[in-house]
Enzyme design. Structure first.
Site, PDB file in Angstrom:
ATOM      1  N   ASN A 225      -1.732  25.485  44.471  1.00 23.14           N
ATOM      2  CA  ASN A 225      -1.900  26.839  43.807  1.00 23.14           C
ATOM      3  C   ASN A 225      -2.441  27.698  45.504  1.00 23.14           C
ATOM      4  OD1 ASN A 225      -4.614  24.786  43.247  1.00 23.14           O
ATOM      5  ND2 ASN A 225      -5.886  27.108  44.243  1.00 23.14           N
TER       6      ASN A 225
ATOM      7  N   GLN B 150       0.613  26.036  37.686  1.00 21.10           N
ATOM      8  CA  GLN B 150       1.613  26.894  39.313  1.00 21.10           C
ATOM      9  C   GLN B 150       3.138  26.943  39.389  1.00 21.10           C
ATOM     10  OE1 GLN B 150       0.346  29.653  41.091  1.00 21.10           O
ATOM     11  NE2 GLN B 150      -1.491  29.373  40.871  1.00 21.10           N
TER      12      GLN B 150
ATOM     13  N   SER C   4      -1.195  27.728  31.700  1.00 21.88           N
ATOM     14  CA  SER C   4      -1.152  28.877  31.597  1.00 21.88           C
ATOM     15  C   SER C   4      -0.347  30.061  31.683  1.00 21.88           C
ATOM     16  CB  SER C   4      -2.289  28.905  32.727  1.00 21.88           C
ATOM     17  OG  SER C   4      -3.244  30.119  32.154  1.00 21.88           O
TER      18      SER C   4
ATOM     19  N   THR D  60      -9.533  29.529  16.165  1.00 20.10           N
ATOM     20  CA  THR D  60      -8.294  30.489  15.018  1.00 20.10           C
ATOM     21  C   THR D  60      -7.359  31.290  15.928  1.00 20.10           C
ATOM     22  OG1 THR D  60     -10.041  31.554  13.839  1.00 20.10           O
ATOM     23  CG2 THR D  60      -7.746  32.418  13.967  1.00 20.10           C
TER      24      THR D  60
ATOM     25  N   CYS E 173     -12.468  30.347  44.220  1.00 21.72           N
ATOM     26  CA  CYS E 173     -13.504  29.000  43.318  1.00 21.72           C
ATOM     27  C   CYS E 173     -13.869  29.346  44.898  1.00 21.72           C
ATOM     28  CB  CYS E 173     -12.563  27.854  43.089  1.00 21.72           C
ATOM     29  SG  CYS E 173     -11.834  28.361  41.570  1.00 21.72           S
TER      30      CYS E 173
END
Ligand code: PLP
Length: 410
Positions: A151, A181, A203, A241, A329
């Site tokens: 990343n 990525q 993601s 859910t 981060c």
């Protein structure tokens, strides 16, 4: 002020086509897909169709090999903790020194729990040390987790080869790759080149789907205990859910990435390459982190010697330019990035990295804006730096020697 968004490895804007596909599942088709009544069948079928599409686009995986999650962090945690819970006899893990914190800190946690973890190193260009990787594999290795594309630098690891070596060493070792990525940017063929990959995470928000949805591929036959316990959703493998709208969005975003790949990739690479060559030719003591390694075509990580990346980011931001110092981060902390440390970036540049990451929504105007202001930003910050002061008056070979040191001289 015009915003020039060049931080697409952090997150991307939702594509209009994705937004259009998902909104009906927030409005008229909002029903819980587990409910028995007729209107709930639409959302349930939408998940089935999204699963089928996602599986197919990753190289004809089976639909039941795709687990939808909330993000790549959840996918990674599920992959690691699900694997260790299913295989209590082995307690050795191999990973790399440059993983995203969603694997790196999970592996650090495993060490605290008594597992042995090998963090395989990389060279100055971010390439994995193959010999060290091979040496790290053992007969009691439970899991290998190696990211596909980094990343911070965009450096691509040879997952096809590393997964093959792993399985040749012992077919029972579980091979996981964090492809957050790379999905949508590089071809992923789970029946072909990636046939030795057992688990693969990604993601939605890195490929123009919304934040809050991700997926984990779990090859049939791979033992991976559920991480979230509760209801029977996702065939009992992930309780909670389902986020129907975002699952639909994820599949549509992947479809769009594949449809547009050839055209987008060429345009993005040309913009990134122009940005790189213009900046490197205009600014002395500027290096491309990972520049000599195979790299994602959208990522440019620059080592700006003698200054702080944070200072550059603030000044870029004043011009409407959004970039990052590599990893969200580490921002706001004095700790240098663990990725750049592992790459032995010298002390003069370890705090001075800036990452630009592009997407299909960038234009030449974004690149022009950076080229216009970046040299002066770097120049003005260097004028305040004592190391720069020393270097500009030092004969170049001596200055270059200083640029090789990873620790600050005392
Ligand atoms: N893995 C990699 C390589 C990433 O780049 C990121 C996000 O930056 C993650 C995992 C975490 O992704 P998410 O925000 O979806 O949890």
């Amino acid at each position: 002020m015009t915003v020039h968004y060049l931080d697409n490895n952090a997150t991307t804007r939702v594509a209009p086509e994705v937004f259009e596909a998902l909104t009906p599942y927030l409005t008229e088709n909002y029903f819980n897909p587990s409910s028995m009544y007729d209107p709930a069948h639409g959302p349930a079928e939408a998940i089935t169709s999204a699963r089928r599409k996602t599986a197919k686009l990753l190289g004809n995986a089976r639909p039941d090999e795709i687990l939808f999650t909330s993000c790549a962090t959840e996918s990674n945690n599920t992959a690691v903790f699900g694997t260790i819970a299913s295989n209590p006899d082995r307690r050795h893990v191999v990973t790399t020194a440059v993983e995203h914190p969603a694997i790196h800190s999970v592996c650090k946690d495993l060490e605290r729990r008594g597992f042995e973890v090998d963090f395989v190193g990389v060279d100055r260009n971010g390439r994995i040390d193959r010999a060290e990787f091979v040496r790290a594999l053992r007969t009691d290795t439970l899991l290998v987790s190696v990211m596909h594309a980094n990343n911070e630098t965009g450096v691509v690891f040879p997952v096809e080869e590393l997964s093959r070596i792993t399985k040749e060493t012992d077919p029972d070792i579980v091979f996981h790759t964090d492809a957050t990525q790379s999905v949508g940017k590089l071809p992923i063929d789970l029946r072909g080149a990636f046939k030795n990959v057992d688990l693969l995470s990604f993601s939605g928000h890195k490929l123009h789907a919304p934040k809050g949805v991700g997926a984990l591929f779990i090859r049939r036959g791979t033992r991976c205990r559920p991480f979230l316990l509760g209801g029977h959703q996702e065939d009992g493998r992930r309780a909670g859910t389902e986020n129907v709208a975002f699952i639909v969005g994820l599949a549509r975003a992947l479809e769009l990435a594949m449809e547009r790949h050839a055209a987008d990739e060429a345009r993005i690479a040309a913009m990134r390459d122009r940005l790189q060559s213009e900046l490197v030719s205009r600014i002395p003591y500027l290096e491309v982190n990972g520049g000599k390694a195979p790299r994602l075509s959208n990522t440019l990580n620059l080592a700006c010697h003698f200054i702080e990346g944070e200072g550059i980011l603030y000044q870029l931001s004043a011009h409407g330019i959004c970039a990052s110092s590599g990893s969200a981060c580490t921002s706001g902390s004095l700790e240098p990035s663990h990725v750049l440390r592992a790459m032995h970036v010298p002390f003069t540049a370890i705090h001075g990295s800036v990452r630009f990451s592009l997407s299909r929504y960038n234009t030449d105007a974004d690149i022009d804006a950076v080229i216009e202001v970046f040299p002066e930003i770097v120049g003005s910050l260097r004028r305040l730096s004592p190391y720069w002061d020393a270097t500009k008056n030092t004969p170049r070979p001596e200055a270059m020697a200083m640029l090789e040191q990873t620790e600050m001289p005392h």
